[in-house]
Structure formats: C-alpha cells, structure tokens
Design a protein around this motif. Structure first.
Motif, PDB file in Angstrom:
ATOM      1  N   PRO A  19      30.935  48.976  40.061  1.00 16.98           N
ATOM      2  CA  PRO A  19      32.280  49.031  39.461  1.00 16.98           C
ATOM      3  C   PRO A  19      32.205  49.244  37.950  1.00 16.98           C
ATOM      4  CG  PRO A  19      32.093  47.159  40.947  1.00 16.98           C
ATOM      5  CD  PRO A  19      30.710  47.731  40.793  1.00 16.98           C
ATOM      6  N   HIS A  20      33.155  49.996  37.416  1.00 18.04           N
ATOM      7  CA  HIS A  20      33.144  50.348  35.991  1.00 18.04           C
ATOM      8  C   HIS A  20      33.111  49.124  35.080  1.00 18.04           C
ATOM      9  CE1 HIS A  20      33.873  54.727  36.335  1.00 18.04           C
ATOM     10  NE2 HIS A  20      34.374  54.360  37.506  1.00 18.04           N
ATOM     11  N   ASN A  21      33.924  48.103  35.391  1.00 16.99           N
ATOM     12  CA  ASN A  21      33.954  46.941  34.503  1.00 16.99           C
ATOM     13  C   ASN A  21      32.645  46.162  34.543  1.00 16.99           C
ATOM     14  OD1 ASN A  21      34.501  46.094  37.118  1.00 16.99           O
ATOM     15  ND2 ASN A  21      35.874  44.456  36.478  1.00 16.99           N
ATOM     16  N   THR A  22      32.024  46.096  35.712  1.00 20.09           N
ATOM     17  CA  THR A  22      30.722  45.428  35.824  1.00 20.09           C
ATOM     18  C   THR A  22      29.671  46.197  35.039  1.00 20.09           C
ATOM     19  OG1 THR A  22      31.297  44.575  38.004  1.00 20.09           O
ATOM     20  CG2 THR A  22      28.947  44.650  37.451  1.00 20.09           C
ATOM     21  N   LEU A  23      29.675  47.519  35.207  1.00 28.33           N
ATOM     22  CA  LEU A  23      28.696  48.350  34.504  1.00 28.33           C
ATOM     23  C   LEU A  23      28.880  48.235  32.995  1.00 28.33           C
ATOM     24  CD1 LEU A  23      26.373  50.383  34.713  1.00 28.33           C
ATOM     25  CD2 LEU A  23      28.108  52.166  34.499  1.00 28.33           C
ATOM     26  N   SER A  24      30.112  48.206  32.544  1.00 22.29           N
ATOM     27  CA  SER A  24      30.378  48.104  31.114  1.00 22.29           C
ATOM     28  C   SER A  24      29.702  46.883  30.515  1.00 22.29           C
ATOM     29  CB  SER A  24      31.889  48.048  30.888  1.00 22.29           C
ATOM     30  OG  SER A  24      32.169  47.887  29.530  1.00 22.29           O
ATOM     31  N   THR A  25      29.767  45.769  31.217  1.00 17.25           N
ATOM     32  CA  THR A  25      29.116  44.545  30.753  1.00 17.25           C
ATOM     33  C   THR A  25      27.602  44.730  30.674  1.00 17.25           C
ATOM     34  OG1 THR A  25      30.875  43.218  31.710  1.00 17.25           O
ATOM     35  CG2 THR A  25      28.800  42.083  31.243  1.00 17.25           C
TER      36      THR A  25
END
Length: 118
Positions: free
Chosen positions: A45-51
């Motif tokens: 997921p994009h938000n997980t990857l961003s972290t």
C-alpha cells in the motif's frame, strides 16, 4: 563512515519491505523510480511504502525528488559505497590477496546486466 551512521543504515535495511525497496532501487540506479511504481512492483500500500521509504531516506540510503506530482526515489550510491567500505575497511588483516575473491565477486556481479547498479 562513522559507526552510528552505519548502524542507522543497517537498521533501516533490517526490515523485509525496506530491503526489497532498496534492492529494487539499486537495480534502477541512477534513474530511480516513482513511489507509485515501487508500491506497485512490491505490492505494498502507498501509505505503508511511504513510511518505509522515509526511513531509508533518513538513513541516507535514498534521495527523493519531486517531479510534478510524482516523488522519484533514487538510491544514494555514495552512501552504499561508504557502507560497504565501512564493513570491509579492516578486511583480511592487511592481506589483500585474501580479499581478492570478494572483490572479484563484486566486480562480476556489477558486470552482469541487471545484477548491480553499474
């Protein structure tokens, strides 16, 4: 490289998704990849990857550049080089012939298309 910086880099890499993202970006050096493409390829997921990408960037292993609406992530090859040299700075107790096989392996990996950052 100072020990505390090496520890930060190793800590950032000591997680499966971050390690996969880092290795993906090494394969795409020096151009890098947009965050969305990294997320798609790793099925994260994009938000997980961003972290995860932020953790790698704080450790100095990645840089990020805004390109219109995309965030392009690139591996910092200088930091990777410094990290490898940190590991090997006292290699083989001053006997370079003992390190030769390791250096050959690195050279061969980087000579194989797609196997290294070139």
């Amino acid at each position: 490289m100072k020990q505390d910086l090496a520890i930060d880099a190793f800590a950032a890499l000591a997680q499966p998704t971050r390690l996969e993202a880092f290795r993906l970006l090494v394969r795409h050096a020096p151009d890098g990849l947009p965050a969305g493409e990294i997320a798609r390829r790793l099925d994260v997921p994009h938000n997980t990857l961003s972290t995860h990408l932020a953790t790698l960037a704080r450790a100095g292993l990645l840089s990020v550049e805004r390109n219109s609406r995309s965030m392009i992530y690139r591996v910092e090859l200088t930091a990777v080089r410094q990290l490898v040299l940190f590991l090997l700075q006292d290699c083989c107790n001053g006997k370079p012939e003992l390190c030769a096989p390791l250096i050959d392996d690195i050279t061969n990996a980087c000579s194989t298309p797609g196997a290294c950052c070139g």
